[in-house]
Each structure stands twice: as C-alpha cells, then as structure tokens.
Design a protein around this motif. Structure first.
Motif, PDB file in Angstrom:
ATOM      1  N   ASP A   1      28.433  45.012  30.877  1.00 57.69           N
ATOM      2  CA  ASP A   1      28.475  43.966  30.138  1.00 57.69           C
ATOM      3  C   ASP A   1      29.514  42.888  30.580  1.00 57.69           C
ATOM      4  O   ASP A   1      29.333  41.630  30.279  1.00 57.69           O
ATOM      5  N   ARG A   2      30.489  43.472  31.147  1.00 55.65           N
ATOM      6  CA  ARG A   2      31.868  42.373  31.362  1.00 55.65           C
ATOM      7  C   ARG A   2      31.817  41.829  32.875  1.00 55.65           C
ATOM      8  O   ARG A   2      32.695  41.137  33.364  1.00 55.65           O
ATOM      9  N   ILE A   3      30.812  42.265  33.757  1.00 56.69           N
ATOM     10  CA  ILE A   3      30.862  41.961  35.225  1.00 56.69           C
ATOM     11  C   ILE A   3      29.886  40.686  35.135  1.00 56.69           C
ATOM     12  O   ILE A   3      28.699  40.623  34.835  1.00 56.69           O
ATOM     13  N   ASP A   4      30.463  39.585  35.808  1.00 60.44           N
ATOM     14  CA  ASP A   4      30.053  38.578  36.432  1.00 60.44           C
ATOM     15  C   ASP A   4      29.311  38.371  37.650  1.00 60.44           C
ATOM     16  O   ASP A   4      29.935  39.200  38.403  1.00 60.44           O
ATOM     17  N   GLU A   5      28.197  37.931  37.793  1.00 63.21           N
ATOM     18  CA  GLU A   5      27.585  38.031  39.156  1.00 63.21           C
ATOM     19  C   GLU A   5      28.036  36.552  39.776  1.00 63.21           C
ATOM     20  O   GLU A   5      28.198  35.675  39.235  1.00 63.21           O
ATOM     21  N   VAL A   6      28.371  36.870  41.118  1.00 66.78           N
ATOM     22  CA  VAL A   6      29.107  35.710  41.929  1.00 66.78           C
ATOM     23  C   VAL A   6      28.046  35.405  43.082  1.00 66.78           C
ATOM     24  O   VAL A   6      27.448  36.360  43.423  1.00 66.78           O
ATOM     25  N   ASP A   7      27.994  34.304  43.530  1.00 64.20           N
ATOM     26  CA  ASP A   7      26.993  33.656  44.581  1.00 64.20           C
ATOM     27  C   ASP A   7      27.781  34.103  46.021  1.00 64.20           C
ATOM     28  O   ASP A   7      29.062  34.146  45.962  1.00 64.20           O
ATOM     29  N   PRO A   8      27.047  34.146  47.174  1.00 67.48           N
ATOM     30  CA  PRO A   8      27.715  34.279  48.233  1.00 67.48           C
ATOM     31  C   PRO A   8      28.834  33.488  48.846  1.00 67.48           C
ATOM     32  O   PRO A   8      29.681  33.965  49.302  1.00 67.48           O
ATOM     33  N   ALA A   9      28.585  32.276  48.544  1.00 64.09           N
ATOM     34  CA  ALA A   9      29.900  31.358  48.759  1.00 64.09           C
ATOM     35  C   ALA A   9      31.094  31.559  47.937  1.00 64.09           C
ATOM     36  O   ALA A   9      32.216  31.145  48.500  1.00 64.09           O
ATOM     37  N   ALA A  10      30.982  32.069  46.710  1.00 60.50           N
ATOM     38  CA  ALA A  10      32.094  32.164  45.699  1.00 60.50           C
ATOM     39  C   ALA A  10      32.751  33.569  46.548  1.00 60.50           C
ATOM     40  O   ALA A  10      33.941  33.673  46.529  1.00 60.50           O
ATOM     41  N   VAL A  11      31.956  34.603  46.887  1.00 58.17           N
ATOM     42  CA  VAL A  11      32.611  35.707  47.415  1.00 58.17           C
ATOM     43  C   VAL A  11      33.211  35.496  48.863  1.00 58.17           C
ATOM     44  O   VAL A  11      34.368  35.744  49.165  1.00 58.17           O
ATOM     45  N   ARG A  12      32.694  34.558  49.742  1.00 58.12           N
ATOM     46  CA  ARG A  12      33.232  34.213  51.029  1.00 58.12           C
ATOM     47  C   ARG A  12      34.591  33.438  50.625  1.00 58.12           C
ATOM     48  O   ARG A  12      35.793  33.626  51.389  1.00 58.12           O
ATOM     49  N   GLU A  13      34.665  32.409  49.655  1.00 56.43           N
ATOM     50  CA  GLU A  13      35.908  31.647  49.519  1.00 56.43           C
ATOM     51  C   GLU A  13      36.731  32.800  48.750  1.00 56.43           C
ATOM     52  O   GLU A  13      38.067  32.799  49.367  1.00 56.43           O
ATOM     53  N   ALA A  14      36.593  33.693  48.128  1.00 52.48           N
ATOM     54  CA  ALA A  14      37.456  34.423  47.567  1.00 52.48           C
ATOM     55  C   ALA A  14      38.021  35.526  48.877  1.00 52.48           C
ATOM     56  O   ALA A  14      39.303  35.888  48.652  1.00 52.48           O
ATOM     57  N   LEU A  15      37.120  36.135  49.707  1.00 51.03           N
ATOM     58  CA  LEU A  15      37.854  36.786  50.640  1.00 51.03           C
ATOM     59  C   LEU A  15      38.706  36.106  51.562  1.00 51.03           C
ATOM     60  O   LEU A  15      39.622  36.631  52.037  1.00 51.03           O
ATOM     61  N   GLN A  16      38.628  34.850  51.660  1.00 57.15           N
ATOM     62  CA  GLN A  16      39.639  33.867  52.461  1.00 57.15           C
ATOM     63  C   GLN A  16      40.932  33.715  51.562  1.00 57.15           C
ATOM     64  O   GLN A  16      41.821  33.582  52.268  1.00 57.15           O
ATOM     65  N   THR A  17      40.951  34.331  50.323  1.00 61.64           N
ATOM     66  CA  THR A  17      42.376  34.085  49.555  1.00 61.64           C
ATOM     67  C   THR A  17      42.641  35.499  49.276  1.00 61.64           C
ATOM     68  O   THR A  17      43.699  35.666  48.433  1.00 61.64           O
ATOM     69  N   GLY A  18      41.940  36.640  50.095  1.00 69.21           N
ATOM     70  CA  GLY A  18      42.781  37.831  49.793  1.00 69.21           C
ATOM     71  C   GLY A  18      42.139  38.942  48.946  1.00 69.21           C
ATOM     72  O   GLY A  18      42.548  39.640  48.845  1.00 69.21           O
ATOM     73  N   ALA A  19      40.701  38.637  48.501  1.00 65.14           N
ATOM     74  CA  ALA A  19      40.223  39.372  47.466  1.00 65.14           C
ATOM     75  C   ALA A  19      39.658  40.596  48.274  1.00 65.14           C
ATOM     76  O   ALA A  19      39.237  40.432  49.516  1.00 65.14           O
ATOM     77  N   ILE A  20      39.337  41.691  47.591  1.00 60.66           N
ATOM     78  CA  ILE A  20      38.838  42.715  48.297  1.00 60.66           C
ATOM     79  C   ILE A  20      37.546  43.329  47.784  1.00 60.66           C
ATOM     80  O   ILE A  20      37.316  42.883  46.343  1.00 60.66           O
ATOM     81  N   VAL A  21      36.616  43.522  48.417  1.00 60.63           N
ATOM     82  CA  VAL A  21      35.066  43.883  47.958  1.00 60.63           C
ATOM     83  C   VAL A  21      34.938  45.338  48.064  1.00 60.63           C
ATOM     84  O   VAL A  21      35.362  45.900  49.199  1.00 60.63           O
ATOM     85  N   ILE A  22      34.488  45.815  46.713  1.00 58.25           N
ATOM     86  CA  ILE A  22      34.241  47.227  46.533  1.00 58.25           C
ATOM     87  C   ILE A  22      32.720  47.406  46.595  1.00 58.25           C
ATOM     88  O   ILE A  22      32.061  46.962  45.518  1.00 58.25           O
ATOM     89  N   ASP A  23      32.135  47.907  47.679  1.00 65.64           N
ATOM     90  CA  ASP A  23      30.631  48.173  47.676  1.00 65.64           C
ATOM     91  C   ASP A  23      30.464  49.416  47.011  1.00 65.64           C
ATOM     92  O   ASP A  23      30.723  50.505  47.506  1.00 65.64           O
ATOM     93  N   VAL A  24      29.735  49.492  45.736  1.00 66.06           N
ATOM     94  CA  VAL A  24      29.291  50.658  45.250  1.00 66.06           C
ATOM     95  C   VAL A  24      27.802  51.069  45.320  1.00 66.06           C
ATOM     96  O   VAL A  24      26.993  51.814  44.535  1.00 66.06           O
ATOM     97  N   ARG A  25      27.215  50.427  46.357  1.00 63.66           N
ATOM     98  CA  ARG A  25      25.769  51.106  46.459  1.00 63.66           C
ATOM     99  C   ARG A  25      25.604  52.431  47.214  1.00 63.66           C
ATOM    100  O   ARG A  25      26.678  53.108  47.200  1.00 63.66           O
ATOM    101  N   GLN A  26      24.631  52.861  47.418  1.00 67.09           N
ATOM    102  CA  GLN A  26      24.506  54.122  47.923  1.00 67.09           C
ATOM    103  C   GLN A  26      24.596  54.216  49.292  1.00 67.09           C
ATOM    104  O   GLN A  26      24.650  53.424  49.964  1.00 67.09           O
TER     105      GLN A  26
END
Length: 65
Positions: free
Chosen positions: A14-39
């Motif tokens: 309920d507290r997780i917001d979805e983000v679009d790919p452009a926002a992810v790309r921008e966040a990665l450029q500023t040091g964000a870490i992506v954690i992939d929780v798929r199978q």
C-alpha cells in the motif's frame, strides 16, 4: 498481537508508488539502487543492468522473522 506476514506485505504494498521508466533512469543517474524482486525465470529473461536480485519468494519466506 503482531500482524501476520501477509498483513505486513499488504501494508508495505500500500505504501509503494509505481514509477515510470524515465524516473528510474534519472534516479539511477543520481545513485539509486534497483532491487529486483521478481522470480528467477523473470530475472533470467531480462533485468536492469546493475540491479540487485532478491527473489520475492525469498523475502516472503523471511517476513515472519
């Protein structure tokens, strides 16, 4: 009484917001870490370069602890 693992997961989702790919790309450029929780199979098909893989099933199996 403590909430069940399923209830904790619902509260978290309920507290997780979805983000679009452009926002992810921008966040990665500023040091964000992506954690992939798929199978495993989904990760094997493709994932974001540099993402960290922690299968959802692993997280769910450890939520009670």
């Amino acid at each position: 009484m403590s909430p069940s693992g399923a209830e904790v997961l619902r509260q978290i989702k309920d507290r997780i917001d979805e983000v679009d790919p452009a926002a992810v790309r921008e966040a990665l450029q500023t040091g964000a870490i992506v954690i992939d929780v798929r199978q495993d199979e989904e990760w094997g098909v493709g994932h974001i370069p540099g993402a960290r893989f922690v299968p959802k099933s692993h997280l769910e199996s450890r939520i009670e602890g």
